[in-house]
Design a protein around this motif. Sequence first.
Motif, PDB file in Angstrom:
ATOM      1  N   ARG A 344       0.829  -1.205   0.000  1.00 48.47           N
ATOM      2  CA  ARG A 344       0.000   0.000   0.000  1.00 48.47           C
ATOM      3  C   ARG A 344       0.869   1.262   0.000  1.00 48.47           C
ATOM      4  O   ARG A 344       1.817   1.362   0.761  1.00 48.47           O
ATOM      5  CB  ARG A 344      -0.864  -0.020   1.253  1.00 48.47           C
ATOM      6  N   THR A 345       0.557   2.210  -0.848  1.00 51.14           N
ATOM      7  CA  THR A 345       1.270   3.493  -0.788  1.00 51.14           C
ATOM      8  C   THR A 345       0.256   4.562  -0.406  1.00 51.14           C
ATOM      9  O   THR A 345      -0.869   4.565  -0.909  1.00 51.14           O
ATOM     10  CB  THR A 345       1.921   3.871  -2.127  1.00 51.14           C
ATOM     11  N   TRP A 346       0.674   5.423   0.481  1.00 49.39           N
ATOM     12  CA  TRP A 346      -0.248   6.446   0.955  1.00 49.39           C
ATOM     13  C   TRP A 346      -0.127   7.681   0.076  1.00 49.39           C
ATOM     14  O   TRP A 346       0.972   8.136  -0.202  1.00 49.39           O
ATOM     15  CB  TRP A 346       0.081   6.831   2.404  1.00 49.39           C
ATOM     16  N   GLU A 347      -1.270   8.192  -0.364  1.00 50.04           N
ATOM     17  CA  GLU A 347      -1.285   9.439  -1.144  1.00 50.04           C
ATOM     18  C   GLU A 347      -1.732  10.537  -0.203  1.00 50.04           C
ATOM     19  O   GLU A 347      -2.926  10.736   0.009  1.00 50.04           O
ATOM     20  CB  GLU A 347      -2.292   9.323  -2.307  1.00 50.04           C
ATOM     21  N   LEU A 348      -0.782  11.236   0.382  1.00 51.97           N
ATOM     22  CA  LEU A 348      -1.110  12.270   1.365  1.00 51.97           C
ATOM     23  C   LEU A 348      -0.369  13.556   1.008  1.00 51.97           C
ATOM     24  O   LEU A 348       0.549  13.986   1.726  1.00 51.97           O
ATOM     25  CB  LEU A 348      -0.731  11.782   2.771  1.00 51.97           C
ATOM     26  N   PRO A 349      -0.756  14.181  -0.100  1.00 55.80           N
ATOM     27  CA  PRO A 349       0.022  15.328  -0.586  1.00 55.80           C
ATOM     28  C   PRO A 349       0.094  16.499   0.402  1.00 55.80           C
ATOM     29  O   PRO A 349       1.145  17.119   0.532  1.00 55.80           O
ATOM     30  CB  PRO A 349      -0.690  15.739  -1.885  1.00 55.80           C
ATOM     31  N   VAL A 350      -0.991  16.784   1.109  1.00 51.29           N
ATOM     32  CA  VAL A 350      -0.960  17.932   2.022  1.00 51.29           C
ATOM     33  C   VAL A 350      -0.051  17.603   3.214  1.00 51.29           C
ATOM     34  O   VAL A 350       0.781  18.408   3.628  1.00 51.29           O
ATOM     35  CB  VAL A 350      -2.379  18.329   2.500  1.00 51.29           C
ATOM     36  N   THR A 351      -0.194  16.380   3.732  1.00 51.99           N
ATOM     37  CA  THR A 351       0.672  15.952   4.841  1.00 51.99           C
ATOM     38  C   THR A 351       2.136  16.057   4.423  1.00 51.99           C
ATOM     39  O   THR A 351       2.972  16.594   5.170  1.00 51.99           O
ATOM     40  CB  THR A 351       0.339  14.493   5.238  1.00 51.99           C
ATOM     41  N   ASP A 352       2.449  15.558   3.229  1.00 54.42           N
ATOM     42  CA  ASP A 352       3.854  15.593   2.773  1.00 54.42           C
ATOM     43  C   ASP A 352       4.352  17.034   2.653  1.00 54.42           C
ATOM     44  O   ASP A 352       5.478  17.339   3.042  1.00 54.42           O
ATOM     45  CB  ASP A 352       3.998  14.860   1.429  1.00 54.42           C
ATOM     46  N   GLU A 353       3.488  17.909   2.127  1.00 54.78           N
ATOM     47  CA  GLU A 353       3.911  19.311   1.968  1.00 54.78           C
ATOM     48  C   GLU A 353       4.173  19.951   3.340  1.00 54.78           C
ATOM     49  O   GLU A 353       5.210  20.589   3.561  1.00 54.78           O
ATOM     50  CB  GLU A 353       2.838  20.123   1.222  1.00 54.78           C
ATOM     51  N   ILE A 354       3.239  19.746   4.269  1.00 55.07           N
ATOM     52  CA  ILE A 354       3.392  20.379   5.591  1.00 55.07           C
ATOM     53  C   ILE A 354       4.607  19.805   6.317  1.00 55.07           C
ATOM     54  O   ILE A 354       5.367  20.528   6.957  1.00 55.07           O
ATOM     55  CB  ILE A 354       2.092  20.220   6.434  1.00 55.07           C
ATOM     56  N   CYS A 355       4.805  18.491   6.201  1.00 55.44           N
ATOM     57  CA  CYS A 355       5.986  17.865   6.849  1.00 55.44           C
ATOM     58  C   CYS A 355       7.285  18.460   6.304  1.00 55.44           C
ATOM     59  O   CYS A 355       8.275  18.556   7.021  1.00 55.44           O
ATOM     60  CB  CYS A 355       6.000  16.358   6.610  1.00 55.44           C
TER      61      CYS A 355
END
Length: 399
Positions: A344-355
């Motif tokens: 499974r790959t997580w698609e969390l673009p906002v989380t990645d940007e904020i991190c």
Amino acid sequence: MELAVFSGRPAFEKPLYVGQPAIEPQVRERFHALMEEAFERRYLTNDGPLVQRFEAEIARLHGVEHCALVANATLGLILVMEALELTGQVILPSFTFVATAHACLWKKLEPVFGDIRRSDFTLDPDQVEALITPETRAVIGVHLFGRQCRVERLTEICDRSGLKLILDAAHAFGCTTGRRLEGGGGAAEVLSFHATKFFTTFEGGAVLTNDPELDTRIRLLRNFGFVGHGRVDFLGMNAKMSEASAAMGLASLPEIEARLEEKRMIHGLYRKEFSGLEGLELQVLPKGGGSNRHYLVALVDEDRFGLSRDLLYRVLWAENCFIRRYFYPGCHNSAVYRQLAGARTWELPVTDEICRKIICFPTNLTEPEKEVRKIGELLAGIQANRREINRWASLNPAR
Ligand code: T4K
């Protein structure tokens, strides 16, 4: 200004830390007096009188029916999940302290990560709706950095879908709705009183609920599952708060207003000091109070600031200004959860940007005007030297 990365003296002789606890002299005095009482009684833990007094105060301040104090918020979350007899999947944000996700794993629940809203960094209810499957049993909303998650929408989704809502309120103590401290949402709301929090009992936490049955189960579970002397009906654990922690809590309660005022003042200083800095976007807080302002959070836009967040982090640490990158890299990027995800790959673009962009500045300061001004000057100096710093970093890559 000679920056420390270029062999200058660090700007701060006495290091600045995010999360240094406030311990006012009057808190120490009250704490010592309460500890004397406990020593006289020779009753130090196991639902002692100080714990009971502190529980009653916390419940009253939050306007909830029940408060069960626990050893820390992580155990509080685990106990809530155990008491609710959860199995299957739980939807939660990846952008949180690992404790939220770890609590699910300790209960052998499958964490399903949803993305966050860019406006307040909390779980996006639209994402939750999209992630619900027949296996979903609960949702964990996390209040972060003094901002509540979307409790109303999450409640509505959970009610409609037959799911339990748990609120991780580790950051929320001191946040208010109207004149009352926030709490009492979902099936249960879990506070943290860790040393790094707005309000500390060394280690500690509280489970707030309006459900008497849930409260009873939490109380049994935090004490090994004992229902009476020699009678154990549940697989409980030891998650009790000690009298020393409760004494610290009781000693600190009268300081809430003054601390809120101090944080408000410090936030104001930072806002003023950072206002001329290009590429540093401060967290937006709801108008008219509400937040405890314990964290001072900003996003670094690499193109506009001239330096990546990680390079700024290195440069500030060299100056003894120990800013933090909460909650980089996000739970889904930690080894534990990457291995777990399998294919499974997580698609969390906002989380990645904020991190990638987030940075937290210290707010427990001893000389706020001086220290915030110095941080502001330091950032302006760093920005002015961005070309030299980027050149230095290319020759001295982070290890
Ligand atoms: N949910 C959320 C959303 C949370 O943020 C947390 C905890 C939890 C659940 C679980 O709550 P608990 O089970 O802890 O009650 C720290 C804290 O250990 C952790 O409680 C907290 N969140 C998290 C945001 O921060 P670290 O790994 O950053 O801790 P550490 O040791 O690096 O210290 C942080 C900073 O505080 C440093 O700058 C040093 C300073 N510090 C620390 C301590 C302990 C002090 O100045 N004095 C101290 O006594 O996790």
